[in-house]
Design a protein around this motif. Structure first.
Motif, mmCIF file in Angstrom:
data_model
loop_
_atom_site.group_PDB
_atom_site.id
_atom_site.type_symbol
_atom_site.label_atom_id
_atom_site.label_comp_id
_atom_site.label_asym_id
_atom_site.label_seq_id
_atom_site.Cartn_x
_atom_site.Cartn_y
_atom_site.Cartn_z
ATOM 1 N N GLY A 51 2.332 14.500 -14.252
ATOM 2 C CA GLY A 51 1.422 13.369 -14.317
ATOM 3 C C GLY A 51 2.022 12.032 -14.618
ATOM 4 O O GLY A 51 3.122 11.904 -15.132
ATOM 5 N N GLN A 52 1.224 11.060 -14.303
ATOM 6 C CA GLN A 52 1.456 9.669 -14.639
ATOM 7 C C GLN A 52 0.097 9.123 -15.049
ATOM 8 O O GLN A 52 -0.925 9.739 -14.779
ATOM 9 C CB GLN A 52 1.977 8.896 -13.420
ATOM 10 N N GLY A 53 0.094 7.965 -15.698
ATOM 11 C CA GLY A 53 -1.178 7.369 -16.053
ATOM 12 C C GLY A 53 -1.422 7.367 -17.543
ATOM 13 O O GLY A 53 -0.525 7.653 -18.346
ATOM 14 N N ALA A 54 -2.640 7.061 -17.931
ATOM 15 C CA ALA A 54 -2.996 6.848 -19.332
ATOM 16 C C ALA A 54 -3.607 8.097 -19.949
ATOM 17 O O ALA A 54 -4.329 8.843 -19.286
ATOM 18 C CB ALA A 54 -3.984 5.683 -19.435
ATOM 19 N N MET A 55 -3.335 8.284 -21.237
ATOM 20 C CA MET A 55 -3.863 9.449 -21.941
ATOM 21 C C MET A 55 -5.397 9.516 -21.928
ATOM 22 O O MET A 55 -5.959 10.595 -21.677
ATOM 23 C CB MET A 55 -3.354 9.463 -23.379
ATOM 24 N N PRO A 56 -6.127 8.418 -22.170
ATOM 25 C CA PRO A 56 -7.595 8.530 -22.134
ATOM 26 C C PRO A 56 -8.116 9.034 -20.794
ATOM 27 O O PRO A 56 -9.040 9.847 -20.748
ATOM 28 C CB PRO A 56 -8.069 7.097 -22.410
ATOM 29 N N ASP A 57 -7.515 8.569 -19.698
ATOM 30 C CA ASP A 57 -7.933 9.014 -18.368
ATOM 31 C C ASP A 57 -7.611 10.487 -18.163
ATOM 32 O O ASP A 57 -8.406 11.234 -17.584
ATOM 33 C CB ASP A 57 -7.239 8.176 -17.287
ATOM 34 N N CYS A 58 -6.441 10.895 -18.651
ATOM 35 C CA CYS A 58 -6.026 12.293 -18.508
ATOM 36 C C CYS A 58 -7.019 13.231 -19.197
ATOM 37 O O CYS A 58 -7.500 14.194 -18.587
ATOM 38 C CB CYS A 58 -4.633 12.464 -19.102
ATOM 39 N N ILE A 59 -7.332 12.943 -20.457
ATOM 40 C CA ILE A 59 -8.236 13.810 -21.212
ATOM 41 C C ILE A 59 -9.628 13.802 -20.595
ATOM 42 O O ILE A 59 -10.289 14.842 -20.483
ATOM 43 C CB ILE A 59 -8.271 13.384 -22.689
ATOM 44 N N ARG A 60 -10.083 12.625 -20.175
ATOM 45 C CA ARG A 60 -11.414 12.520 -19.557
ATOM 46 C C ARG A 60 -11.491 13.360 -18.290
ATOM 47 O O ARG A 60 -12.465 14.092 -18.065
ATOM 48 C CB ARG A 60 -11.730 11.063 -19.223
ATOM 49 N N GLU A 61 -10.463 13.274 -17.451
ATOM 50 C CA GLU A 61 -10.473 14.022 -16.190
ATOM 51 C C GLU A 61 -10.342 15.526 -16.425
ATOM 52 O O GLU A 61 -10.936 16.320 -15.692
ATOM 53 C CB GLU A 61 -9.361 13.513 -15.273
ATOM 54 N N LEU A 62 -9.572 15.916 -17.421
ATOM 55 C CA LEU A 62 -9.483 17.340 -17.753
ATOM 56 C C LEU A 62 -10.863 17.904 -18.061
ATOM 57 O O LEU A 62 -11.233 18.977 -17.576
ATOM 58 C CB LEU A 62 -8.577 17.539 -18.967
ATOM 59 N N ASP A 63 -11.608 17.179 -18.879
ATOM 60 C CA ASP A 63 -12.930 17.663 -19.269
ATOM 61 C C ASP A 63 -13.930 17.577 -18.121
ATOM 62 O O ASP A 63 -14.762 18.477 -17.939
ATOM 63 C CB ASP A 63 -13.432 16.875 -20.476
ATOM 64 N N ALA A 64 -13.841 16.517 -17.331
ATOM 65 C CA ALA A 64 -14.765 16.347 -16.211
ATOM 66 C C ALA A 64 -14.597 17.466 -15.183
ATOM 67 O O ALA A 64 -15.560 17.863 -14.517
ATOM 68 C CB ALA A 64 -14.555 14.985 -15.545
ATOM 69 N N ARG A 65 -13.380 17.982 -15.060
ATOM 70 C CA ARG A 65 -13.089 19.025 -14.082
ATOM 71 C C ARG A 65 -13.086 20.428 -14.703
ATOM 72 O O ARG A 65 -12.658 21.387 -14.056
ATOM 73 C CB ARG A 65 -11.737 18.737 -13.416
#
Length: 214
Positions: A51-65
């Motif tokens: 991955g690349q990108g920001a931690m808040p986005d990573c955690i949010r997408e993990l939960d959303a999926r």
């Protein structure tokens, strides 16, 4: 059908295809899939979280999926390789967005401090840390097989991990101070650098992961 050997987790961020293609280059005969299906991840022999990108986005997408449980299970049950944000998310908390990580390991994800970003000549060093840096292996590990100590790997990041437990650290990089750039415990190995962008040393790390039997 034979069991999937490497699952590269697709959480909607990061350079997933380049990671999958690098694995195909070093292990053309194994089954590799980029997937966001928790069932596929659960059935795979090995799991990679790039991955690349920001931690808040990573955690949010993990939960959303609905991927959090699959990732947590993989970190405790099978060979797991974290890359960049895939390292950072394993810790308890990140200064980036002031968010909680997965808490697999105790420690913080910190931003490079402006007041310490001074090189030996007194010049300012840039954040993000971007480019090639040497990796100092702090202890022997099967994932370092065939990779000389102080080999150079490619980095792109503004945050670094600060584990509470020093024994977690498998390697450090200086920029300009020494920080943890790789961790290892049991079936988990995770790195801050991008092996898929790190020429032969990076490809050897991926080759080692395919053959690793923790």
């Amino acid at each position: 059908m034979s069991r999937l050997q490497v699952a590269v987790i697709d959480y909607g961020m990061g350079n997933l295809r380049s990671v999958a293609n690098a694995f195909k280059a070093v292990a053309p005969d194994i089954a590799i899939a980029v997937t966001s299906d928790p069932a596929v991840i659960a059935d795979a022999e090995r799991v990679v979280f790039p991955g690349q990108g920001a931690m808040p986005d990573c955690i949010r997408e993990l939960d959303a999926r609905n991927l959090r449980q699959a990732v947590m299970a993989a970190t405790s049950t099978k060979p797991f390789l974290g890359i960049c944000i895939g390292l950072q998310m394993l810790f308890e908390h990140s200064e980036e967005g002031d968010v909680s990580g997965l808490g697999v390991y105790p420690g913080e994800v910190k931003r490079f401090p402006v007041d310490r970003m001074i090189d030996a000549q007194g010049g300012k060093m840039k954040v993000p840390h971007m480019g090639w840096s040497q990796v100092h292996q702090t202890h022997a590990h099967e994932m370092w097989a065939g990779i000389p100590d102080q080999s150079r790997f490619y980095y792109v990041h503004s945050y670094y991990v600060a584990p509470t437990e020093g024994a977690l650290t498998a390697a450090t990089t200086a920029y300009p101070f020494d920080y943890t750039c790789a961790i290892a415990r049991d079936n988990v190995f995770a790195v801050q650098f991008h092996p898929e962008k790190s020429a032969e040393a990076g490809l050897q790390l991926l080759r080692n992961f395919v053959n690793w039997k923790p």
